[in-house]
Every structure is written in C-alpha cells, then in structure tokens.
Write an enzyme that holds these catalytic residues in place. Structure first.
Site, PDB file in Angstrom:
ATOM      1  N   GLN A  40       0.835  -1.186   0.000  1.00 42.83           N
ATOM      2  CA  GLN A  40       0.000   0.000   0.000  1.00 42.83           C
ATOM      3  C   GLN A  40       0.881   1.252   0.000  1.00 42.83           C
ATOM      4  OE1 GLN A  40      -3.988   1.508   2.401  1.00 42.83           O
ATOM      5  NE2 GLN A  40      -2.717  -0.094   3.257  1.00 42.83           N
ATOM      6  N   CYS A  69      -6.981   7.399   3.061  1.00 45.90           N
ATOM      7  CA  CYS A  69      -6.521   7.709   4.414  1.00 45.90           C
ATOM      8  C   CYS A  69      -6.953   9.119   4.809  1.00 45.90           C
ATOM      9  CB  CYS A  69      -5.001   7.598   4.504  1.00 45.90           C
ATOM     10  SG  CYS A  69      -4.356   8.000   6.141  1.00 45.90           S
ATOM     11  N   LYS A 110      -7.484   2.163  -3.219  1.00 44.77           N
ATOM     12  CA  LYS A 110      -8.379   2.089  -2.064  1.00 44.77           C
ATOM     13  C   LYS A 110      -8.998   3.474  -1.898  1.00 44.77           C
ATOM     14  CE  LYS A 110      -8.467   0.688   2.821  1.00 44.77           C
ATOM     15  NZ  LYS A 110      -8.909   1.956   3.446  1.00 44.77           N
ATOM     16  N   HIS A 138     -14.223   1.952   0.721  1.00 37.94           N
ATOM     17  CA  HIS A 138     -14.619   2.122   2.126  1.00 37.94           C
ATOM     18  C   HIS A 138     -15.917   2.922   2.154  1.00 37.94           C
ATOM     19  CE1 HIS A 138     -13.495   2.414   6.498  1.00 37.94           C
ATOM     20  NE2 HIS A 138     -14.459   3.320   6.424  1.00 37.94           N
ATOM     21  N   ASN A 169     -15.059  -2.428   2.092  1.00 39.33           N
ATOM     22  CA  ASN A 169     -14.245  -2.158   3.274  1.00 39.33           C
ATOM     23  C   ASN A 169     -15.069  -1.361   4.288  1.00 39.33           C
ATOM     24  OD1 ASN A 169     -11.465   0.002   4.059  1.00 39.33           O
ATOM     25  ND2 ASN A 169     -12.015  -1.918   5.021  1.00 39.33           N
ATOM     26  N   GLY A 170     -14.927  -1.743   5.559  1.00 43.17           N
ATOM     27  CA  GLY A 170     -15.600  -1.015   6.631  1.00 43.17           C
ATOM     28  C   GLY A 170     -16.475  -1.902   7.489  1.00 43.17           C
ATOM     29  N   ASP A 171     -16.303  -1.799   8.807  1.00 41.81           N
ATOM     30  CA  ASP A 171     -17.162  -2.472   9.796  1.00 41.81           C
ATOM     31  C   ASP A 171     -17.149  -3.986   9.702  1.00 41.81           C
ATOM     32  OD1 ASP A 171     -17.787   0.020  10.700  1.00 41.81           O
ATOM     33  OD2 ASP A 171     -19.854   0.042   9.970  1.00 41.81           O
ATOM     34  N   VAL A 193      -9.846  -4.529   8.612  1.00 44.12           N
ATOM     35  CA  VAL A 193      -8.658  -3.815   9.099  1.00 44.12           C
ATOM     36  C   VAL A 193      -8.557  -4.006  10.614  1.00 44.12           C
ATOM     37  CG1 VAL A 193      -7.444  -1.610   9.197  1.00 44.12           C
ATOM     38  CG2 VAL A 193      -8.856  -2.172   7.211  1.00 44.12           C
ATOM     39  N   ARG A 194      -9.376  -3.279  11.359  1.00 44.30           N
ATOM     40  CA  ARG A 194      -9.333  -3.431  12.816  1.00 44.30           C
ATOM     41  C   ARG A 194      -9.742  -4.837  13.228  1.00 44.30           C
ATOM     42  NH1 ARG A 194     -11.919   2.316  15.006  1.00 44.30           N
ATOM     43  NH2 ARG A 194     -10.363   3.678  14.012  1.00 44.30           N
TER      44      ARG A 194
END
Length: 312
Positions: A40, A69, A110, A138, A169-171, A193-194
C-alpha cells in the site's frame, strides 16, 4: 493458515521511500512466503510512484494506491483522501504504472465514498478507463467518524456500476460480518482492518485470536525485526478481552522486548518454532490455573468461501 486471500502492507510514503535508504530499510521487509502481498503506497505524483514501484516490484504481487486515508497530515500533503478530489491525477498514476509494468504488477486503489455517490461513480469510471485492476471501497467519506455506520448501499451502487472487481471495506469485525457485507453489497471480496488487528484468525472462523497466532506473531516479528512498540501494540490488541485486566496492564507497561518476552514466558506457555504443537493452540495456556469466568473459545465454519482481504 487463517484463510485470508490477500494481505496488505501498511501505507508507505513513496516520497520518503525513494529518497532515503533508512526509510526503505525500516518501512518494508518481506519473505518468499509472504504472498500474495499488496504494497500500500501513499503518493501524490507519478514520478515518486513509478520509482517506488520499480524498487518493490520483484517482491510484491501488486501495489495499492491509497486514496482513502483521512489523517489530516497526509491530506495536507495531497496524499490519501486528498486524492478523492483529484480523479485525473489518480488516473495518470494508474495509467503510468500499467503502461510500465502491465500484468507484472497488479494495480489497486483504495477509496472512500463521496457525500454525493455520483461523484464516486465518476471517480471509479475514470480509474477503470486508466487501467486499474480492482478497487477497494470504504463506505465512509473522508469526514465521517468511525463511530458512524458504514454506508453499504453506496458500496453496493459502486459494485453495480463497476467493470472491475470491487472489494468492500468497513465495519468487518468477524467472519459473520464478512458474509453479511458480501451479501449486502454483492462485492467480490471483503476487507477487514481493525477486525484482523484484534483477531488475525477472524477469517478462519475464530471468534478470538487463537494462541497459535500469538506464537507465530512472536516468531515472525522477532525474526524480521519489528520494532518493540509495534510488537507490544499488536500483542495488546490480539489479546484484548482474553487476559485478566492486571495481566493486560502488565503487558502494556513492559518497557523493552526482553521484559515483554520474560513476561510471556513467566505467565504463559509460549512455544518456539520447532517445538511440538507450535502455532496450534487455541486457548491462552496459562502457567497457573485459569481464572474462573475467563472465556477462551473458537468457532469453525463451513460457510461458502468468498474472497477476503486483510491489511498486513
């Protein structure tokens, strides 16, 4: 082992990477088994992007231009989410990479969604025309707080109009989330990600980080020289909710790698590479008896496979 199809590196700034050897030495390391890998990149011009691609191309399967980002320092530099208002520049960067490397280097971007989704659709079309191979979307704008739910309807709309594969992407914090998001959006893959920061075994169906992942992380991070504070941070996240509060505090208060390793050897059975059962345990193996009330469980699933991606 943990069923992620693609892994990503953290975002590395092209400007620093191409100009400073120290940045190249500290920001990027890999191995032959670390594949498939998307590197990335944070870049705001064609020249730096191409130079970085030339340096890393033999060691990666693709590069991902980060256009999402939201960190203010990066946005001020014209990197990350700042590129969401510069679709022509993004197209120029994509086109330059594909012209030079062709199929030798997969090109991903992304992005985040815009407040007006039509602007996102225009952005995606511009990237597709420039030759992008796939796009990760995202479902928040650059100004949307992470506490606000991801807008999967916008991701779904992007997927319906796109000509290239789309990754949502997300949640995504569990395998169940991944299947739900895939169904909601119709996307070709789901990124976490998280979710994988706190549970690297997530895509394999583990509801918490399996202890074997902790052992493997210790082995890899010490062999490849990950800085102490990053090792500590990752272990703290991976074991969040699995340790007594007192032990978790001790983990976070360690001041050196040697102190942290001593703590793990004193409190847990931490196997090394080559020992029988290395990397296989699920529950936290305390050296003393487990405290009543602690929960150490895992989940296996036979749900249909979908492509998934994680940040590496």
């Amino acid at each position: 082992m943990y069923k992620a199809d693609i892994v990503y590196s953290p975002m590395i700034l092209a400007r620093e990477f191409v100009r400073h050897e120290n940045a190249r030495m500290s920001d990027f390391s890999t191995s032959e088994t670390d594949r498939p890998l998307i590197l990335q990149i944070g870049a705001n011009n064609v020249t730096d992007l191409l130079r970085m691609c030339e340096m890393v191309q033999p060691y990666v399967d693709g590069i991902g231009l980060n256009c999402g980002c939201p960190i203010k320092d990066q946005v001020r530099e014209g990197i990350g989410a700042a590129l969401m208002s510069k679709k022509d520049l993004v197209a120029d960067m994509i086109s330059a990479v594909k012209k030079k490397f062709g199929d030798k280097l997969t090109m991903e971007i992304k992005i985040r969604v815009h407040p007006d989704v039509n602007e996102t659709l225009e952005f995606v079309k511009c990237a597709e025309d420039a030759g992008v191979d796939f796009i990760t979307v995202h479902g928040r704008t650059k100004d949307t707080r992470s506490s606000v739910a991801c807008d999967f309807e916008k991701i779904k709309l992007v997927k319906q109009h796109a000509r290239v594969p789309i990754v949502a992407n997300g949640d995504c914090r569990s395998l169940e989330d991944a299947y739900r998001i895939a169904k909601l959006t119709g996307c070709d893959g789901v990124m976490a990600v998280r979710g994988v920061l706190y549970n690297p075994g997530m895509f394999a169906g583990h509801v918490k980080t399996p202890w074997g992942a902790v052992e493997r992380f210790w082995d890899l991070s010490t062999n490849y020289g990950l800085p102490f504070r990053l090792i500590q941070h990752h272990l703290s996240c991976m074991l969040d909710g699995q340790l007594l509060k007192e032990l978790h505090i001790q983990l976070n208060e360690a001041n050196s790698l040697a102190e942290l390793l001593d703590f793990f050897d004193e409190k847990f059975i931490l196997k090394r590479q080559g020992e029988e059962g290395f990397g296989e345990a699920i529950d936290v193996p305390y050296r003393e008896s487990k405290v009543a009330g602690e929960s150490h469980c895992s989940l296996s699933t036979e749900a249909p496979s979908i492509p998934v991606a994680t940040v590496h």
